[in-house]
Scaffold this active site. Sequence first.
Site, PDB file in Angstrom:
ATOM      1  N   CYS A 191       0.832  -1.207   0.000  1.00 63.02           N
ATOM      2  CA  CYS A 191       0.000   0.000   0.000  1.00 63.02           C
ATOM      3  C   CYS A 191       0.872   1.265   0.000  1.00 63.02           C
ATOM      4  O   CYS A 191       1.416   1.611  -1.034  1.00 63.02           O
ATOM      5  CB  CYS A 191      -0.987  -0.059   1.160  1.00 63.02           C
ATOM      6  SG  CYS A 191      -2.425   0.983   0.872  1.00 63.02           S
ATOM      7  N   HIS A 197      -3.633  -5.164   0.374  1.00 67.86           N
ATOM      8  CA  HIS A 197      -3.057  -5.751   1.595  1.00 67.86           C
ATOM      9  C   HIS A 197      -3.168  -7.272   1.545  1.00 67.86           C
ATOM     10  O   HIS A 197      -4.154  -7.830   2.042  1.00 67.86           O
ATOM     11  CB  HIS A 197      -3.797  -5.225   2.832  1.00 67.86           C
ATOM     12  CG  HIS A 197      -3.540  -3.780   3.102  1.00 67.86           C
ATOM     13  ND1 HIS A 197      -2.540  -3.350   3.944  1.00 67.86           N
ATOM     14  CD2 HIS A 197      -4.147  -2.671   2.622  1.00 67.86           C
ATOM     15  CE1 HIS A 197      -2.542  -2.033   3.980  1.00 67.86           C
ATOM     16  NE2 HIS A 197      -3.507  -1.585   3.183  1.00 67.86           N
ATOM     17  N   GLU A 255      -1.742  -9.375   3.249  1.00 71.80           N
ATOM     18  CA  GLU A 255      -1.648  -9.989   4.594  1.00 71.80           C
ATOM     19  C   GLU A 255      -3.018 -10.365   5.162  1.00 71.80           C
ATOM     20  O   GLU A 255      -3.126 -11.256   5.987  1.00 71.80           O
ATOM     21  CB  GLU A 255      -0.899  -9.067   5.560  1.00 71.80           C
ATOM     22  CG  GLU A 255      -1.583  -7.764   5.966  1.00 71.80           C
ATOM     23  CD  GLU A 255      -1.316  -6.598   5.018  1.00 71.80           C
ATOM     24  OE1 GLU A 255      -1.012  -6.841   3.836  1.00 71.80           O
ATOM     25  OE2 GLU A 255      -1.420  -5.434   5.466  1.00 71.80           O
TER      26      GLU A 255
HETATM   27  N1  GLN Z   1      -1.940   6.611   2.967  1.00 71.13           N
HETATM   28  C1  GLN Z   1      -2.022   5.846   1.755  1.00 71.13           C
HETATM   29  C2  GLN Z   1      -3.379   5.955   1.078  1.00 71.13           C
HETATM   30  O1  GLN Z   1      -4.351   6.241   1.710  1.00 71.13           O
HETATM   31  C3  GLN Z   1      -1.720   4.396   2.017  1.00 71.13           C
HETATM   32  C4  GLN Z   1      -2.718   3.709   2.872  1.00 71.13           C
HETATM   33  C5  GLN Z   1      -2.266   2.374   3.373  1.00 71.13           C
HETATM   34  O2  GLN Z   1      -1.065   2.084   3.374  1.00 71.13           O
HETATM   35  N2  GLN Z   1      -3.177   1.574   3.870  1.00 71.13           N
HETATM   36  O3  GLN Z   1      -3.473   5.710  -0.082  1.00 71.13           O
END
Ligand code: GLN
Length: 578
Positions: free
Chosen positions: A390, A516, A518
């Site tokens: 992310c 994600h 995970e």
């Molecule tokens: N802050 C970034 C976004 O909102 C990444 C978010 C995250 O890593 N879950 O896109």
Amino acid sequence: MQARPTKYIFVTGGVVSSLGKGLTCASLGALLESRGLRVTICKLDPYLNVDPGTMSPFQHGEVFVTDDGAETDLDLGHYERFLSGNMSKANNFTAGQVYETVIKNERKGDYLGGTVQVIPHVTDEIKKRIIELGKNFDICIGEIGGTVGDIEGLPFLEAIRQFRSDVGRENVLYVHLTLVPYLKAASEIKTKPTQHSVKELTNVGIQPDLIVLRSEVDVDKKSKDKIASFCNVDMDCVITAPDVGNIYELPLVLHKDGFDNRICEKLNIWTGRPDLKPWENIRSVLESPTNGHITIGMVGKYVDLTESYKSLNEALQHGGFKNACKVDIKYFDSEEIEKIKIDKNKSLSETFSGVDAILIPGGFGKRGSEGKIASINYARKNGIPFLGICLGLQMAVIEYARNEADLVDASSTEFDKLSKNPVIHLMEDQKDVDNLGGTMRLGKYPCVLKAGSKVGIIYGKSQISERHRHRWEVNNSYREILSKAGLVFSGTSPDDHLVEVIELIDHPWFVGVQYHPEFQSRPLNPHPLFVSYIKAALDFRNSKKSVQKDSIVKQERTELKDEIINNSKIVGLASSIN
Ligand code: GLN
């Protein structure tokens, strides 16, 4: 044939918080599933936030995201990892949600002019949600957040108290989890806090059927009998849950003490024998990892708060199970890395000398971002396996843009609203969002993988579906220039509009994902991306070892040569040595 009624097990906690109620529920769920029962688990959170999505990781730890895009308590991660099914919005509700519904109903006029009260309106709403979730399952486990005695927990305790007479005495069990402290000075364990906690529970009308004791040490039979007698439970219904080396041993430990047997007896359910082989297999990898240990360097902002990366830590371990190795995680504070980068006397090679792979997890905000970018640069330049998740993907794109595509001021509008080269920018549908709760791009979305790409090979398929939680994305106007510079966009949304995966060709293992992975990894079914990443870390560790070995051999040979030369000089034979 009449359907079997759903049986309910409510788990409360006493004495202190953080006893591992979630893990106990998850392990119980795993044990009951291993007997062929259909199990679901619900977390009932008595706090007033609607969901934990807007809470700081310092307050709450990880926010777990379900397929259907709910931002939930991290215990749902445990439930999914121990059970076979997926959790959904319905598996976690808070007092905030319950009150929100009751108040909305009142505004609609649903209560026909009656006075709206905690009992029955709030308690009825709580019970309704549990009944709804339990449909189609043999067992529904309800974990009550907080500790018995908390004021905010009272409506929840009242609801589960009423539940027994609503659905039938034989269909409900109460399990109470408490702490049995060990006093070193007296070399004694103490049962009194448990007695008090059970008393607190009986004060609100709930008599536990089973008591699970959390303890640092083994609880002797005498103390267990004492608790049984003083707390009015059967002798064999006091179960010990000692500290375990690894959470995946817990189902086996609880089973050994008869937990699931007692539960089935008390609920009068007949099941097959539990098949615990899969959990035993994990235990044997944990006991003797044939490929030894590897170290992952995780560079993030919440390094003192490993609860914030709960699912990630677990997914890395799962990758280790498949590779017969144990995964050690070394946390690096990204702000400290920033300082090392500036300090001419220090080097990142020293910092990362002990790690076999680098990982940048998800996160928010500018703080520490330059440290993350520096770490990615180091991994990229030195062939160290790299996974960016992310925010980690977003940082990797910025790093590449700055150092390989001549966009020296590349940034994200999350950190710099006026960036001249915003390679990461806010998604279009996020621009008008002014409510922070539940408004990110959340939950499962499909992603198409490029044929022949590294990720395509890792997943072994061309379309995947992964969970998300973000507002920013790769800015498509920079895709061409970044591709030309060598960055591969190997996964996108099916309409090709949103970048989901990046990778590098001339690097042993360099992958960034906008989602994600995970959240979907399980001990009994590790996520392919983590399996491959851990394999790359193992390969890197082994290559380092063989380089080290080579250089030791080289060094020894030079020393030997020097010795021979010296000796030869003495006998005048130096010229015959080359
Ligand atoms: N802050 C970034 C976004 O909102 C990444 C978010 C995250 O890593 N879950 O896109």
